[in-house]
Design a protein around this motif. Structure first.
Motif, mmCIF file in Angstrom:
data_model
loop_
_atom_site.group_PDB
_atom_site.id
_atom_site.type_symbol
_atom_site.label_atom_id
_atom_site.label_comp_id
_atom_site.label_asym_id
_atom_site.label_seq_id
_atom_site.Cartn_x
_atom_site.Cartn_y
_atom_site.Cartn_z
ATOM 1 N N THR A 132 17.803 -4.054 64.288
ATOM 2 C CA THR A 132 18.994 -3.391 64.829
ATOM 3 C C THR A 132 18.753 -1.947 65.201
ATOM 4 O OG1 THR A 132 19.722 -2.898 62.575
ATOM 5 C CG2 THR A 132 20.586 -4.897 63.600
ATOM 6 N N ARG B 79 15.165 -11.411 60.076
ATOM 7 C CA ARG B 79 16.316 -10.527 60.188
ATOM 8 C C ARG B 79 16.324 -9.895 61.570
ATOM 9 N NH1 ARG B 79 19.678 -9.647 56.161
ATOM 10 N NH2 ARG B 79 19.046 -10.079 54.028
ATOM 11 N N LEU B 80 17.506 -9.658 62.079
ATOM 12 C CA LEU B 80 17.662 -9.015 63.371
ATOM 13 C C LEU B 80 17.225 -7.558 63.283
ATOM 14 C CD1 LEU B 80 18.933 -9.355 66.279
ATOM 15 C CD2 LEU B 80 21.008 -8.376 65.298
ATOM 16 N N ASP C 205 24.827 -14.885 56.037
ATOM 17 C CA ASP C 205 25.020 -13.519 55.544
ATOM 18 C C ASP C 205 23.933 -13.131 54.547
ATOM 19 O OD1 ASP C 205 26.007 -15.215 53.533
ATOM 20 O OD2 ASP C 205 27.446 -13.714 52.836
ATOM 21 N N TRP D 159 22.706 -18.130 61.850
ATOM 22 C CA TRP D 159 22.955 -16.895 61.112
ATOM 23 C C TRP D 159 23.565 -17.221 59.763
ATOM 24 C CZ3 TRP D 159 27.486 -15.221 58.938
ATOM 25 C CH2 TRP D 159 27.491 -13.926 58.423
ATOM 26 N N THR E 166 24.183 -9.317 67.606
ATOM 27 C CA THR E 166 24.439 -7.988 67.040
ATOM 28 C C THR E 166 24.738 -8.044 65.547
ATOM 29 O OG1 THR E 166 26.792 -8.160 67.610
ATOM 30 C CG2 THR E 166 25.340 -7.091 69.224
ATOM 31 N N LYS E 167 24.995 -9.230 65.013
ATOM 32 C CA LYS E 167 25.443 -9.362 63.625
ATOM 33 C C LYS E 167 24.255 -9.254 62.668
ATOM 34 C CE LYS E 167 28.661 -12.445 61.147
ATOM 35 N NZ LYS E 167 29.835 -11.576 61.197
ATOM 36 N N GLU E 168 24.326 -8.307 61.746
ATOM 37 C CA GLU E 168 23.265 -8.174 60.761
ATOM 38 C C GLU E 168 23.304 -9.350 59.798
ATOM 39 O OE1 GLU E 168 23.140 -4.431 58.791
ATOM 40 O OE2 GLU E 168 23.182 -3.264 60.645
ATOM 41 N N GLY E 169 22.149 -9.688 59.257
ATOM 42 C CA GLY E 169 22.069 -10.793 58.320
ATOM 43 C C GLY E 169 20.786 -11.573 58.503
#
Length: 197
Positions: free
Chosen positions: A196, A193-194, A158, A156, A94-97
């Motif tokens: 979302t 990139r994820l 940032d 992952w 779920t973490k953006e980056g």
């Protein structure tokens, strides 16, 4: 019971991955069955603009055939995986980056050693004050019957600055990464990139 995962690289017609992502998620109940989505990713480097990576979990049997039945899927390649030291559950990302997928060509007899060297290196690698990075997964192939195969590392960051800075980690981490490199035959990374929304 070991956790099962499938890594699928998909492409569609046109210039964007977006219709492909929408088709896969819209037909999830039918196409993916009881499998869950660990993460869907679009490319920054190494993937075409009309490609995406889909990592599924749980009942991933025949995932390549299931995805091929989605009309928007033009091509698909699926690799069936099991975690080594990470992840320890099926929880979706779920973490953006920035998510970097790095394939290793390895001798299957070295999988356990590579996993342990990675786990030891991460103690220092992911706690650095110089960058932000968290290894998400280190997979091996489900089928390890052949002498040579693949492992897949997903990390992952940032952003790209952290990825670049992390190329020179602490000496403690570097020592283990060099030992891992010595028994790795080849590597190939993809920056993503994820997706979302």
């Amino acid at each position: 019971m070991p956790l099962d995962f499938a890594y699928s690289r998909l492409s569609t017609e046109g210039s964007s991955y977006r219709p492909l992502y929408e088709a896969v998620t819209a037909t999830k109940r039918e196409a993916l069955g009881d499998a869950g989505i660990w993460g869907a990713f679009f490319g920054l480097f190494g993937l075409a603009s009309n490609e995406m990576i889909l990592v599924t979990t749980g009942d991933v049997s025949n995932m390549d055939q299931r995805l091929a039945e989605i009309s928007e899927v033009q091509t698909s390649e699926t690799l069936y995986l099991q975690p080594t030291v990470r992840p320890v559950d099926y929880e979706p990302r779920t973490k953006e980056g920035l998510y970097v997928f790095r394939f290793f060509d390895v001798r299957h007899k070295d999988v356990d050693e590579i996993a342990q060297l990675s786990k030891t290196a991460w103690v220092h690698f992911e706690t650095s004050d110089e960058y932000q990075a968290i290894p998400q997964a280190l997979f091996c192939q489900q089928d390890r019957s052949q002498p040579i195969g693949k492992m897949l590392l997903c990390t992952w960051y940032d952003g790209l600055n952290s990825w670049q800075t992390s190329r020179t980690p602490t000496p403690e981490a570097s020592q283990n990464f060099r030992a891992r490199g010595a028994i790795t035959l080849n590597t190939k990374p993809y920056a993503t990139r994820l997706i979302t929304a």
